[in-house]
Write an enzyme that holds these catalytic residues in place. Sequence first.
Site, PDB file in Angstrom:
ATOM      1  CG  HIS A 127      -1.942  -0.900   1.401  1.00  0.00           C
ATOM      2  ND1 HIS A 127      -3.234  -1.052   2.225  1.00  0.00           N
ATOM      3  CD2 HIS A 127      -2.741  -0.701   0.059  1.00  0.00           C
ATOM      4  CE1 HIS A 127      -4.028  -1.533   1.900  1.00  0.00           C
ATOM      5  NE2 HIS A 127      -4.275  -2.033   0.364  1.00  0.00           N
ATOM      6  CB  CYS A 130      -2.428   0.984   8.717  1.00  0.00           C
ATOM      7  SG  CYS A 130      -1.674   0.397   7.166  1.00  0.00           S
TER       8      CYS A 130
END
Length: 307
Positions: free
Chosen positions: A184, A280
């Site tokens: 990511h 996150c």
Amino acid sequence: MTTSEQFDPRPRFLMCRPQHFAVTYSINPWMDPAAWRESRDALHATAARQWQGLYRALGASGASVELVEPQDGLPDLVFTANSAVVLDGKALLARFRHPQRQGEERVFAAAFRVLRTRGLIDEVVTLPPGVTLEGAGDCLWDAHRQLFWMGCGFRSEVPAREIVAAQFGVPCIALPLADPAFYHLDTCFSPLPCGAVMYYPAAFTAEGLALIHAQVTPEQRIALAADDAARFATNAVSFGHTILLSSCSGTLHSRLKERGYTVMETPLAAFLRSGGSACCLTLRLDHQSAATIAAGAVPAAKAMHRR
């Protein structure tokens, strides 16, 4: 956004308590279910304690936090950054690549409907069928440049770039990722409020690096060494003059301090076992573009706060 809850000058984040967090499958190189099982109870207790540490640090830094209810069977629901892309009161809901995480989509959709009912979100929209975009894990707002940076290659797909640009009316630059350990964008890239960008060069293809260098001048680039990248130092939460992260080297700490930041280290090693850290575990809900602010669409309490 009209309710009294929205009239709050503090940065607002979405989080989910790690009641059901665990490493029960492997969809990135950090995840080792067998190693988790060996010390499951101790690791879960550590995760709960470390999540609470981040939650408290956000509050101590002046942030407000909204919560999503944990759901059994969805261990990665705790990573709320992946739930949506949010700007100017609009939330573009995520679509996950791996089946293990697709059950989160209905939970996050319901959570955003509640946020809209409460006046904390104006509009909730969905991606066209067949397009994958894993929320703000792969699509990061750069307030200094007034654009989105989008990671692609492992989870999110290039066609999502045009959808993001069209939905929010701002540019979106797609950065191809090269290393599956940095799957990511938020694991290897972080735009800071001052205009600097923290990034790990080895996580990007040559094309991706060229795109970063075209937008970010040399004096604004904070290139991380491998040791800080492995700690997920770019997976940080930043607002104002505050940066919260799990840990970083003394060198990086000094470089950020020289730029005027207060660096708060709040250990999150338990979540690194799943390939996540501070960024996150949070989703910023109140990012606003310059155009929206210029048009006067600033919540009343924020306007009063500036007087």
